[in-house]
Scaffold this motif. Structure first.
Motif, mmCIF file in Angstrom:
data_model
loop_
_atom_site.group_PDB
_atom_site.id
_atom_site.type_symbol
_atom_site.label_atom_id
_atom_site.label_comp_id
_atom_site.label_asym_id
_atom_site.label_seq_id
_atom_site.Cartn_x
_atom_site.Cartn_y
_atom_site.Cartn_z
ATOM 1 N N ASN A 92 0.811 -1.217 0.000
ATOM 2 C CA ASN A 92 0.000 0.000 0.000
ATOM 3 C C ASN A 92 0.847 1.271 0.000
ATOM 4 O O ASN A 92 0.326 2.376 0.152
ATOM 5 N N LEU A 93 2.162 1.145 -0.183
ATOM 6 C CA LEU A 93 3.013 2.339 -0.232
ATOM 7 C C LEU A 93 2.758 3.087 -1.534
ATOM 8 O O LEU A 93 2.631 2.490 -2.599
ATOM 9 N N PRO A 94 2.673 4.415 -1.477
ATOM 10 C CA PRO A 94 2.441 5.196 -2.701
ATOM 11 C C PRO A 94 3.667 5.188 -3.608
ATOM 12 O O PRO A 94 4.794 4.998 -3.147
ATOM 13 N N GLU A 95 3.448 5.395 -4.879
ATOM 14 C CA GLU A 95 4.558 5.464 -5.830
ATOM 15 C C GLU A 95 5.389 6.725 -5.621
ATOM 16 O O GLU A 95 6.597 6.726 -5.839
ATOM 17 N N GLU A 96 4.719 7.801 -5.194
ATOM 18 C CA GLU A 96 5.407 9.070 -4.970
ATOM 19 C C GLU A 96 4.951 9.688 -3.653
ATOM 20 O O GLU A 96 3.829 9.451 -3.185
ATOM 21 N N ILE A 97 5.839 10.479 -3.062
ATOM 22 C CA ILE A 97 5.523 11.252 -1.869
ATOM 23 C C ILE A 97 5.968 12.676 -2.130
ATOM 24 O O ILE A 97 7.154 12.933 -2.361
ATOM 25 N N GLU A 98 5.008 13.603 -2.127
ATOM 26 C CA GLU A 98 5.306 15.013 -2.412
ATOM 27 C C GLU A 98 6.037 15.156 -3.747
ATOM 28 O O GLU A 98 6.981 15.958 -3.877
ATOM 29 N N SER B 147 9.768 10.196 -6.029
ATOM 30 C CA SER B 147 9.630 8.754 -6.077
ATOM 31 C C SER B 147 9.889 8.137 -4.705
ATOM 32 O O SER B 147 10.894 8.447 -4.041
ATOM 33 N N THR B 148 8.977 7.268 -4.259
ATOM 34 C CA THR B 148 9.142 6.590 -2.970
ATOM 35 C C THR B 148 10.419 5.759 -2.954
ATOM 36 O O THR B 148 11.130 5.702 -1.950
ATOM 37 N N LYS B 149 10.731 5.129 -4.082
ATOM 38 C CA LYS B 149 11.963 4.330 -4.171
ATOM 39 C C LYS B 149 13.197 5.198 -3.941
ATOM 40 O O LYS B 149 14.137 4.794 -3.249
ATOM 41 N N ASN B 150 13.195 6.391 -4.528
ATOM 42 C CA ASN B 150 14.339 7.285 -4.358
ATOM 43 C C ASN B 150 14.460 7.756 -2.909
ATOM 44 O O ASN B 150 15.570 7.913 -2.393
ATOM 45 N N LEU B 151 13.320 7.992 -2.260
ATOM 46 C CA LEU B 151 13.348 8.403 -0.857
ATOM 47 C C LEU B 151 13.881 7.265 0.025
ATOM 48 O O LEU B 151 14.701 7.488 0.918
ATOM 49 N N LEU B 152 13.422 6.049 -0.236
ATOM 50 C CA LEU B 152 13.887 4.906 0.548
ATOM 51 C C LEU B 152 15.379 4.651 0.342
ATOM 52 O O LEU B 152 16.090 4.236 1.259
ATOM 53 N N LYS B 153 15.848 4.940 -0.865
ATOM 54 C CA LYS B 153 17.258 4.709 -1.177
ATOM 55 C C LYS B 153 18.175 5.601 -0.327
ATOM 56 O O LYS B 153 19.344 5.279 -0.117
#
Length: 229
Positions: A60-66, A69-75
């Motif tokens: 349920n994690l969004p693809e983007e936050i603000e 990209s959520t992946k880039n934020l997690l990285k």
């Protein structure tokens, strides 16, 4: 000529000294293991792989936050990790010493820690042993820099059999199994030359579990207290 001879002698002395140090280093005794018996496998898991696993687990994690990209934020926060499958000594229900299995997970580039988190998992099926997973999601606290260990309960992993030792029915035995796994994890980390930080409280153990693992955590706590930890 005298000066040249003196330099030659000093260089020779230094070479002999270095050779002596190297010889002494080679004959250092191997580490003593009271619990750890074998490192079966060490697997590197990249931050990208770990992000994929986490995003798949928590779908349920969004693809983007603000707009980012959520992946880039997690990285930015998720490290590369190492997962080691190990074998260690522990008694079975008949008191016979067996080689049980489990995993130790830690950030690859970290060099010190101040505690180990022992996770007791909820096991439903024979294939749910942590050592059989590419990455047990219960070990996710590794992303905040923790060293995490998880034992395969007796009857699972290396001790798989047709008559499972269900943790609810053998709670004391499960506590022994998980405590021995904790000590094996400490020995493994010492071999990797990870340094233990000195904390003000001296607390270097954390226990975590849910469902069936919650009962196993209580058993582990009771066993650790019995051993004076």
């Amino acid at each position: 000529m005298k000066s040249s001879g003196r330099i030659t002698i000093e260089i020779l002395f230094c070479l002999l000294l270095v050779a002596g140090c190297q010889k002494e280093e080679r004959i250092l005794p191997p580490p003593i293991h009271n619990y750890l018996t074998e490192v079966v496998e060490e697997r590197k898991i990249s931050d990208d792989q770990l992000i994929e696993i986490i995003m798949d687990e928590f779908g349920n994690l969004p693809e983007e936050i603000e707009g980012i990209s959520t992946k880039n934020l997690l990285k930015l926060v998720i490290p590369d990790i190492t997962l080691a499958k190990i074998l260690y000594k522990t008694p079975d229900r008949d008191g016979k010493i067996v080689n049980a299995s489990g995993v130790v997970v830690y950030p690859t580039r970290k060099t010190e820690y101040n505690h180990i988190t022992s996770v007791q998992h909820g096991t439903c099926q024979i294939c749910d042993a942590p050592s059989e997973d590419f990455f047990p999601v219960e070990c996710s606290t590794v992303i905040i820099g923790e060293v995490v260990c998880m034992a395969d309960y007796l009857g699972y992993g290396a001790t798989v059999n047709d008559s499972l030792y269900h943790p609810y029915l053998h709670h004391q035995l499960t506590g022994t199994t998980c405590t021995d796994m904790f000590f094996a994890a400490e020995e493994y980390m010492a071999d990797k030359e990870y340094r233990k930080e000195i904390t003000k409280t001296g607390n270097d153990i954390r226990l975590l579990g849910y469902s069936q693992g919650g009962a196993a955590t209580i058993s582990t706590l009771m066993e650790m207290e019995k051993r004076g930890l």
